[in-house]
Design a protein around this motif. Structure first.
Motif, mmCIF file in Angstrom:
data_model
loop_
_atom_site.group_PDB
_atom_site.id
_atom_site.type_symbol
_atom_site.label_atom_id
_atom_site.label_comp_id
_atom_site.label_asym_id
_atom_site.label_seq_id
_atom_site.Cartn_x
_atom_site.Cartn_y
_atom_site.Cartn_z
ATOM 1 N N MET A 1 45.265 42.605 43.111
ATOM 2 C CA MET A 1 44.271 41.639 42.664
ATOM 3 C C MET A 1 43.879 40.734 43.818
ATOM 4 O O MET A 1 44.728 40.142 44.471
ATOM 5 N N TYR A 2 42.598 40.649 44.045
ATOM 6 C CA TYR A 2 42.055 39.803 45.112
ATOM 7 C C TYR A 2 41.331 38.631 44.479
ATOM 8 O O TYR A 2 40.634 38.785 43.474
ATOM 9 N N TRP A 3 41.506 37.466 45.078
ATOM 10 C CA TRP A 3 40.827 36.257 44.587
ATOM 11 C C TRP A 3 40.315 35.481 45.781
ATOM 12 O O TRP A 3 40.963 35.449 46.822
ATOM 13 N N TRP A 4 39.173 34.885 45.647
ATOM 14 C CA TRP A 4 38.584 34.170 46.786
ATOM 15 C C TRP A 4 38.172 32.736 46.470
ATOM 16 O O TRP A 4 37.906 31.967 47.366
ATOM 17 N N ASP A 5 38.137 32.357 45.204
ATOM 18 C CA ASP A 5 37.670 31.023 44.835
ATOM 19 C C ASP A 5 38.708 30.355 43.944
ATOM 20 O O ASP A 5 38.704 30.525 42.731
ATOM 21 N N TYR A 6 39.609 29.598 44.556
ATOM 22 C CA TYR A 6 40.708 28.988 43.817
ATOM 23 C C TYR A 6 40.268 27.844 42.913
ATOM 24 O O TYR A 6 41.048 27.346 42.118
ATOM 25 N N GLU A 7 39.033 27.414 43.010
ATOM 26 C CA GLU A 7 38.534 26.408 42.072
ATOM 27 C C GLU A 7 38.331 27.022 40.684
ATOM 28 O O GLU A 7 38.238 26.313 39.698
ATOM 29 N N LYS A 8 38.247 28.336 40.631
ATOM 30 C CA LYS A 8 38.195 29.070 39.364
ATOM 31 C C LYS A 8 39.619 29.557 39.103
ATOM 32 O O LYS A 8 40.033 30.596 39.605
ATOM 33 N N ALA A 9 40.346 28.781 38.339
ATOM 34 C CA ALA A 9 41.797 28.971 38.238
ATOM 35 C C ALA A 9 42.229 30.049 37.255
ATOM 36 O O ALA A 9 43.404 30.135 36.930
ATOM 37 N N ASN A 10 41.337 30.891 36.790
ATOM 38 C CA ASN A 10 41.774 31.907 35.831
ATOM 39 C C ASN A 10 42.502 33.072 36.489
ATOM 40 O O ASN A 10 42.855 34.034 35.831
ATOM 41 N N TYR A 11 42.798 32.979 37.773
ATOM 42 C CA TYR A 11 43.594 34.013 38.442
ATOM 43 C C TYR A 11 45.024 34.040 37.901
ATOM 44 O O TYR A 11 45.656 35.095 37.893
ATOM 45 N N VAL A 12 45.541 32.917 37.421
ATOM 46 C CA VAL A 12 46.891 32.904 36.837
ATOM 47 C C VAL A 12 46.893 33.730 35.557
ATOM 48 O O VAL A 12 47.757 34.593 35.355
ATOM 49 N N GLU A 13 45.915 33.512 34.710
ATOM 50 C CA GLU A 13 45.790 34.288 33.471
ATOM 51 C C GLU A 13 45.632 35.775 33.789
ATOM 52 O O GLU A 13 46.241 36.634 33.138
ATOM 53 N N MET A 14 44.823 36.079 34.781
ATOM 54 C CA MET A 14 44.591 37.466 35.170
ATOM 55 C C MET A 14 45.905 38.128 35.594
ATOM 56 O O MET A 14 46.231 39.225 35.141
ATOM 57 N N ALA A 15 46.671 37.451 36.429
ATOM 58 C CA ALA A 15 47.938 38.011 36.909
ATOM 59 C C ALA A 15 48.949 38.159 35.773
ATOM 60 O O ALA A 15 49.667 39.157 35.696
ATOM 61 N N GLN A 16 49.008 37.180 34.878
ATOM 62 C CA GLN A 16 49.928 37.276 33.735
ATOM 63 C C GLN A 16 49.577 38.472 32.859
ATOM 64 O O GLN A 16 50.466 39.208 32.414
ATOM 65 N N ASN A 17 48.313 38.681 32.624
ATOM 66 C CA ASN A 17 47.897 39.807 31.784
ATOM 67 C C ASN A 17 48.133 41.142 32.476
ATOM 68 O O ASN A 17 48.549 42.108 31.831
ATOM 69 N N ALA A 18 47.915 41.204 33.762
ATOM 70 C CA ALA A 18 48.199 42.444 34.496
ATOM 71 C C ALA A 18 49.692 42.745 34.463
ATOM 72 O O ALA A 18 50.105 43.894 34.260
ATOM 73 N N GLN A 19 50.511 41.711 34.630
ATOM 74 C CA GLN A 19 51.965 41.920 34.589
ATOM 75 C C GLN A 19 52.410 42.423 33.225
ATOM 76 O O GLN A 19 53.319 43.237 33.120
ATOM 77 N N THR A 20 51.759 41.985 32.166
ATOM 78 C CA THR A 20 52.079 42.452 30.820
ATOM 79 C C THR A 20 51.927 43.966 30.716
ATOM 80 O O THR A 20 52.702 44.635 30.021
ATOM 81 N N LEU A 21 50.943 44.515 31.421
ATOM 82 C CA LEU A 21 50.708 45.962 31.354
ATOM 83 C C LEU A 21 51.845 46.770 31.971
ATOM 84 O O LEU A 21 51.999 47.945 31.651
ATOM 85 N N VAL A 22 52.639 46.163 32.853
ATOM 86 C CA VAL A 22 53.742 46.894 33.488
ATOM 87 C C VAL A 22 55.104 46.407 33.004
ATOM 88 O O VAL A 22 56.124 46.793 33.551
ATOM 89 N N SER A 23 55.130 45.598 31.968
ATOM 90 C CA SER A 23 56.399 45.065 31.469
ATOM 91 C C SER A 23 57.263 46.192 30.910
ATOM 92 O O SER A 23 56.758 47.227 30.481
ATOM 93 N N PRO A 24 58.590 46.002 30.901
ATOM 94 C CA PRO A 24 59.498 47.038 30.376
ATOM 95 C C PRO A 24 59.171 47.451 28.939
ATOM 96 O O PRO A 24 59.354 48.598 28.570
ATOM 97 N N GLN A 25 58.655 46.529 28.142
ATOM 98 C CA GLN A 25 58.318 46.853 26.760
ATOM 99 C C GLN A 25 57.179 47.871 26.689
ATOM 100 O O GLN A 25 57.028 48.589 25.711
ATOM 101 N N ASN A 26 56.347 47.935 27.715
ATOM 102 C CA ASN A 26 55.201 48.846 27.723
ATOM 103 C C ASN A 26 55.414 50.048 28.639
ATOM 104 O O ASN A 26 54.491 50.827 28.860
#
Length: 121
Positions: free
Chosen positions: A68-93
């Motif tokens: 995941m690449y991000w270039w504008d940290y004033e748009k802080a939804n990169y945390v949400e994006m990373a959390q959701n991506a991590q969910t896709l690789v969680s042990p439960q999935n």
């Protein structure tokens, strides 16, 4: 290891054509860089669509790594994006996951720390 991206033109399509014709040798990894745009939430559906788009273009059942690449940290939804991506690789999935790993690229130290502080591993 091959790094591709949704913005590198037809690169993922070329990999898909190669895969269909020759298969992939053991030990070869394909990473797709995702460069999301806009300020809309990066919910699980949006992240899954990005993974599925790369998988479809490369004709893979499971994407090895989403960078995941991000270039504008004033748009802080990169945390949400990373959390959701991590969910896709969680042990439960793990059994049904279409993504093996998540990483970031182009993030500075402060923002990587912010991701870690928010539970991203």
């Amino acid at each position: 290891t091959f790094e591709l991206a949704d913005v590198y033109g037809a690169a993922e399509d070329y990999v898909g054509a190669f895969h269909t014709r020759y298969g992939f040798p053991d030990g070869v990894m394909f990473n797709s860089k995702w460069i999301p745009t806009g300020t809309s939430p990066k919910n699980i559906t949006v992240v899954r669509e990005a993974v599925d788009k790369a998988r479809a273009r490369m004709r893979m059942e499971r994407l090895d790594l989403l960078q995941m690449y991000w270039w504008d940290y004033e748009k802080a939804n990169y945390v949400e994006m990373a959390q959701n991506a991590q969910t896709l690789v969680s042990p439960q999935n793990a059994a049904s996951s279409t993504l093996s790993g998540v990483s970031v690229t182009g993030f500075d130290r402060r923002h990587v720390k912010e991701l870690v502080d928010n539970g991203i591993k």
